[in-house]
Design a protein around this motif. Structure first.
Motif, mmCIF file in Angstrom:
data_model
loop_
_atom_site.group_PDB
_atom_site.id
_atom_site.type_symbol
_atom_site.label_atom_id
_atom_site.label_comp_id
_atom_site.label_asym_id
_atom_site.label_seq_id
_atom_site.Cartn_x
_atom_site.Cartn_y
_atom_site.Cartn_z
ATOM 1 N N ARG A 88 10.085 -6.327 29.114
ATOM 2 C CA ARG A 88 8.812 -6.612 28.431
ATOM 3 C C ARG A 88 8.656 -8.110 28.215
ATOM 4 O O ARG A 88 7.588 -8.678 28.433
ATOM 5 C CB ARG A 88 8.753 -5.874 27.089
ATOM 6 N N MET A 89 9.737 -8.756 27.825
ATOM 7 C CA MET A 89 9.689 -10.201 27.612
ATOM 8 C C MET A 89 9.541 -10.951 28.942
ATOM 9 O O MET A 89 8.929 -12.008 29.007
ATOM 10 C CB MET A 89 10.931 -10.677 26.858
ATOM 11 N N GLU A 90 10.068 -10.383 29.988
ATOM 12 C CA GLU A 90 9.930 -10.977 31.324
ATOM 13 C C GLU A 90 8.459 -11.037 31.726
ATOM 14 O O GLU A 90 8.030 -11.997 32.369
ATOM 15 C CB GLU A 90 10.739 -10.164 32.345
ATOM 16 N N ILE A 91 7.693 -10.038 31.330
ATOM 17 C CA ILE A 91 6.259 -10.044 31.627
ATOM 18 C C ILE A 91 5.613 -11.287 31.019
ATOM 19 O O ILE A 91 4.858 -11.994 31.686
ATOM 20 C CB ILE A 91 5.559 -8.779 31.090
ATOM 21 N N ALA A 92 5.911 -11.553 29.761
ATOM 22 C CA ALA A 92 5.328 -12.712 29.080
ATOM 23 C C ALA A 92 5.749 -14.008 29.769
ATOM 24 O O ALA A 92 4.930 -14.921 29.948
ATOM 25 C CB ALA A 92 5.740 -12.732 27.614
ATOM 26 N N GLU A 93 6.993 -14.088 30.169
ATOM 27 C CA GLU A 93 7.476 -15.304 30.837
ATOM 28 C C GLU A 93 6.813 -15.490 32.197
ATOM 29 O O GLU A 93 6.367 -16.597 32.533
ATOM 30 C CB GLU A 93 8.996 -15.250 30.996
ATOM 31 N N VAL A 94 6.718 -14.420 32.956
ATOM 32 C CA VAL A 94 6.077 -14.503 34.278
ATOM 33 C C VAL A 94 4.611 -14.884 34.128
ATOM 34 O O VAL A 94 4.099 -15.717 34.881
ATOM 35 C CB VAL A 94 6.245 -13.172 35.054
ATOM 36 N N LYS A 95 3.934 -14.306 33.147
ATOM 37 C CA LYS A 95 2.522 -14.656 32.916
ATOM 38 C C LYS A 95 2.377 -16.134 32.607
ATOM 39 O O LYS A 95 1.498 -16.806 33.155
ATOM 40 C CB LYS A 95 1.936 -13.831 31.767
ATOM 41 N N ALA A 96 3.226 -16.657 31.729
ATOM 42 C CA ALA A 96 3.147 -18.077 31.374
ATOM 43 C C ALA A 96 3.371 -18.952 32.601
ATOM 44 O O ALA A 96 2.628 -19.912 32.836
ATOM 45 C CB ALA A 96 4.180 -18.409 30.291
#
Length: 140
Positions: A88-96
């Protein structure tokens, strides 16, 4: 550019899908995962083909947006498959990272101080998004 609202809308929809899928907490079967992966690849191919009609930096921006959508969708798929917080946190990082890559490419239409300011603003937005993500990790 007209692609900007499209990417923002895609990111919003993708985020909502990722959030809603997390509540289901059901892991995907191998078949579901492969089908979703194939859909992501097909969508990326279609998005990339749509960019061919454009020229110069508009084409470059379009291609970055297509790649960004694919990477975000893959990160969301990983989370849907596992339901784990790290995904889930990887999603936020990839989006950024992908929002930064697209913004940086848009800056290429500019020159001089305006381009420098644009790139700095894009980098600052990426760093803020990553800092927000880390802060959220600490509170969870």
């Amino acid at each position: 550019m007209s692609a900007t609202p499209s990417l923002k809308l895609s990111l919003i929809v993708a985020g909502l899908l990722a959030f809603s899928s997390g509540f289901a907490a059901d892991k995907m079967s191998r078949e579901e995962y492969n089908a979703a992966k194939d859909r992501i690849e097909a969508q990326h191919k279609a998005d990339s083909e749509a960019c061919e009609a454009l020229k110069d930096n508009a084409q470059d921006v379009c291609e970055k947006e297509a790649k960004a959508k694919e990477k975000i969708a893959r990160a969301e798929l990983a989370y849907q498959r596992t339901g784990e917080d790290r995904d889930r946190m990887e999603i936020a990082e990839v989006k950024a990272e992908q929002e930064y890559a697209v913004a940086k490419e848009r800056c290429d239409d500019m020159s001089g101080d305006q381009k420098d300011a644009c790139q700095k603003e894009a980098k600052a937005a990426e760093e803020k998004a990553k800092a927000d993500m880390k802060a959220q990790m600490k509170t969870n």
